[in-house]
Enzyme design. Structure first.
Site, PDB file in Angstrom:
ATOM      1  N   GLN A 247       0.850  -1.184   0.000  1.00 18.80           N
ATOM      2  CA  GLN A 247       0.000   0.000   0.000  1.00 18.80           C
ATOM      3  C   GLN A 247       0.890   1.240   0.000  1.00 18.80           C
ATOM      4  O   GLN A 247       1.901   1.289   0.696  1.00 18.80           O
ATOM      5  CB  GLN A 247      -0.930  -0.002   1.223  1.00 18.80           C
ATOM      6  CG  GLN A 247      -1.939   1.133   1.272  1.00 18.80           C
ATOM      7  CD  GLN A 247      -1.432   2.356   2.032  1.00 18.80           C
ATOM      8  OE1 GLN A 247      -0.443   2.295   2.752  1.00 18.80           O
ATOM      9  NE2 GLN A 247      -2.119   3.482   1.866  1.00 18.80           N
ATOM     10  N   SER A 248       0.519   2.246  -0.807  1.00 19.48           N
ATOM     11  CA  SER A 248       1.251   3.498  -0.872  1.00 19.48           C
ATOM     12  C   SER A 248       2.688   3.246  -1.329  1.00 19.48           C
ATOM     13  O   SER A 248       2.893   2.665  -2.393  1.00 19.48           O
ATOM     14  CB  SER A 248       1.178   4.208   0.479  1.00 19.48           C
ATOM     15  OG  SER A 248       1.658   5.526   0.405  1.00 19.48           O
ATOM     16  N   ALA A 249       3.689   3.652  -0.556  1.00 16.81           N
ATOM     17  CA  ALA A 249       5.065   3.354  -0.929  1.00 16.81           C
ATOM     18  C   ALA A 249       5.281   1.852  -1.054  1.00 16.81           C
ATOM     19  O   ALA A 249       6.139   1.405  -1.830  1.00 16.81           O
ATOM     20  CB  ALA A 249       6.033   3.938   0.093  1.00 16.81           C
ATOM     21  N   SER A 279      -2.050  -1.308  -3.911  1.00 15.22           N
ATOM     22  CA  SER A 279      -3.078  -0.466  -3.299  1.00 15.22           C
ATOM     23  C   SER A 279      -2.543   0.955  -3.138  1.00 15.22           C
ATOM     24  O   SER A 279      -1.636   1.193  -2.351  1.00 15.22           O
ATOM     25  CB  SER A 279      -3.473  -1.027  -1.918  1.00 15.22           C
ATOM     26  OG  SER A 279      -3.929  -2.362  -2.024  1.00 15.22           O
ATOM     27  N   HIS A 490      -6.233   9.112   1.238  1.00 16.64           N
ATOM     28  CA  HIS A 490      -5.158   8.128   1.226  1.00 16.64           C
ATOM     29  C   HIS A 490      -5.122   7.346   2.537  1.00 16.64           C
ATOM     30  O   HIS A 490      -5.157   7.930   3.618  1.00 16.64           O
ATOM     31  CB  HIS A 490      -3.823   8.836   1.017  1.00 16.64           C
ATOM     32  CG  HIS A 490      -2.661   7.932   0.778  1.00 16.64           C
ATOM     33  ND1 HIS A 490      -2.488   7.234  -0.395  1.00 16.64           N
ATOM     34  CD2 HIS A 490      -1.597   7.622   1.562  1.00 16.64           C
ATOM     35  CE1 HIS A 490      -1.367   6.533  -0.326  1.00 16.64           C
ATOM     36  NE2 HIS A 490      -0.810   6.741   0.850  1.00 16.64           N
TER      37      HIS A 490
END
Length: 577
Positions: A247-249, A279, A490
């Site tokens: 997820q994200s980074a 994601s 986010h």
């Protein structure tokens, strides 16, 4: 003044009424639980804890030699054996050093007062000890496996997010996902890997490139995958049935793992993974490791560490020799992602010519990645939370200057002006909320541009590059559309995946569990709590997304802001960090 994440949490908590704040789930670390489990590995014995949730936890298993002293800022070195022959993995495990500087603007503090926002925003924040010796891996499996080595359960390999600056495996436990997988008749194993962050794991600069010390965090993740290939069978897992998820980074890291070494994802002649879930993140267009941005960050870290007087060839040696506190402070001396610089990451994976041979979007467009069945998607308003720090941007000209100076330094002002011109002054971001949430004159346009450029458009670009014969499914989450100022922001997906057990959350969990089991999210077992799922068409069929609403799902087109997407696509080489 700048505050650490926990300080900002405390400030925000003082504004949130405790009766309505959503609690962050605590790690399953019940020291009163008497039952343990053990697994014999080639490196030695691993002792884990058996939770009351039906999950066995083996946390903080070292997989590499401590990256300290002469091994600081060096690629990870495989750990062949445990020092005492046994590892007690019954706690939560260490966190890698965190870069936690946050600017607590009045607007941010006000947003943290919205019920549930701070818990979602800081979901996954470290709760254990931070230490430089942190290259560990955690394994969570269903309790009571009989003949574990013959079980061959599919494996979900989690890479946490945090802007390549923060995060740890500690809050991402299997207490919801694993019991749900068992109830679905699709039991699985969840693995989470620690990797170095900030200057410890993603320092750039010419000196780093020449030393072969680039993208160390990605190499940590890759060694974690290799550890799974070597060891997961002993826990009952199938090394040939690994799905990588982030997820994200962490999602950006997942694509990087697809693209490492131009798509070579093999180890000892076998693929390290067979599926991927991304994601809120995918491609991050970046300048090289020795580019102007990365070199400037290197120079700032060197200055803060007291190493500026060393010869260029000796600056890295100086960074390796300073004490931990000095180097940690130096890592924190540059802008963090929850600050005015926002998503213009100080530290990020960058092309080095060997590990990442080009910028990620170039590798995608050239097909230089391991194309495996994939789920990819985003939250509707990815960048609203990252646009809370720039209240001085009150005109279109100031917005162009900000983007040109902070994000797209290699672009001409004319190119940035052209990008901004594709967005109306008050775009529908957050969607469905209206102009009353325009906290400063250019807030909504900045949030739309950054959310599109970093998340929505990069997912679409990757999907357009995907082979037609490799299935890919995509989604857009809108279930928090009523959140003031932020919309479905986010990280709002994390509680739904790891914590909540409402009907929508279980529906999403069941789709992911089905994908891990057989690489098709539609093959979930219908239950009383997963009735919200619609048939999820492959993206390649008609370029459609599955919208995840508050209490429904539906199929929608992946064509939002088509003119802006086309502008970004045709100017992508100039729009890099």
């Amino acid at each position: 003044m700048r505050y650490g994440a926990l300080q900002v949490l405390a400030l925000g908590a003082s504004l949130v009424h405790p009766a309505v704040a959503t609690p962050v789930p605590a790690p399953n670390n019940d020291t009163a639980t008497p039952t343990t489990a053990s697994v014999k590995l080639a490196a030695g014995n691993v002792v884990g804890a058996v939770g009351e949730d039906g999950v066995e936890y083996f946390r903080g298993i070292p997989f590499a030699q401590p990256p300290v002293g002469s091994l600081r800022l060096k690629p990870p070195v495989r750990l062949e054996s445990f020092e005492s022959g046994e590892v007690q993995a019954t706690g939560v495990g260490p966190a890698c050093p965190q870069m936690t500087a946050i600017d607590p603007t009045p607007l941010l503090l006000g947003v943290l007062a919205i019920p549930g926002v701070q818990d979602t925003l800081f979901f996954g924040s470290t709760t254990g000890d931070e230490q430089e010796d942190c290259l560990t891996i955690s394994v969570m499996r269903p309790a009571g496996l009989q003949n574990a080595t013959d079980a061959k359960l599919p494996v979900l390999f989690w890479i946490y997010g945090g802007g390549f600056e923060t995060g740890s495996p500690q809050m991402y436990d299997g207490s919801v996902l694993i019991p749900e997988s068992v109830s679905q008749g699709k039991p699985m194993i969840l693995v989470s890997v620690n990797y170095r962050l900030g200057a410890f794991g993603f320092l750039g600069g010419n000196q780093v490139l020449q030393d072969g010390a680039a993208n160390l965090g990605l190499l940590d993740q890759r060694m974690g995958l290799e550890w799974v290939a070597d060891n997961i069978a002993a826990f009952g897992g199938d090394p040939d049935a690994v799905t990588i998820w982030g997820q994200s980074a962490g999602a950006m890291s997942v694509f990087d793992q697809l693209a490492l070494y131009d798509g070579d994802n093999t180890y000892k002649g076998r693929p390290l993974f067979r599926g991927a879930i991304l994601s809120s993140g995918s491609l991050t267009p970046t300048e090289p490791v020795d580019g102007v941005k990365a070199q400037g960050i290197f120079d700032a870290v060197v200055e803060a560490a007291g190493c500026a007087s060393a010869e260029d060839s000796a600056k890295l040696d100086c960074l390796r020799e300073v004490d931990y506190e000095t180097f940690q402070a130096a890592s924190n001396s540059v802008p963090a992602y929850l600050s005015y610089d926002s998503l213009a990451f100080s530290f990020a994976p960058r092309q080095d010519g060997r590990i990442l041979t080009a910028s990620p979007e170039t590798l995608a467009l050239e097909g230089k990645y391991a194309a495996v069945p994939m789920i990819i998607g985003n939250q509707e308003n990815e960048a609203t939370v990252f646009s809370l720090f720039q209240a001085n941007i009150t005109t279109e000209a100031e917005l162009v200057t900000y983007l040109n100076d902070i994000f797209f330094r290699s672009a001409s002002r004319e190119i940035v002006e052209g990008l901004v011109a594709t967005y109306p002054p008050n775009p529908d971001s957050p969607a469905g909320i209206g102009p009353s949430n325009e906290t400063y004159p250019e807030y909504k346009r900045l949030a739309a541009i950054l959310g599109d450029w970093e998340f929505i458009f990069m997912s679409r670009l990757l999907l357009q590059s995907y082979p037609e014969d490799v299935p890919a499914w995509s989604y857009l989450s809108t279930y928090e559309r009523g959140t003031p100022i932020l919309g479905t922001f986010h990280a709002t997906d994390l509680p739904h995946l790891y914590y909540l057990t409402d009907d929508m959350s279980k529906s999403i969990q069941d789709a992911y569990i089905a994908f891990v089991d057989c690489l098709d999210p539609n093959q979930y077992k219908q239950s009383n709590s997963s009735g919200y799922l619609s048939y999820w068409p492959k993206w390649q069929e008609k370029e459609k997304l599955l919208e995840l609403g508050s209490n429904y799902t539906r199929v929608i087109g992946d064509d939002e802001r088509a003119a802006s997407f086309e502008y970004v696509r045709t100017h992508i080489e100039s729009l890099r960090l």
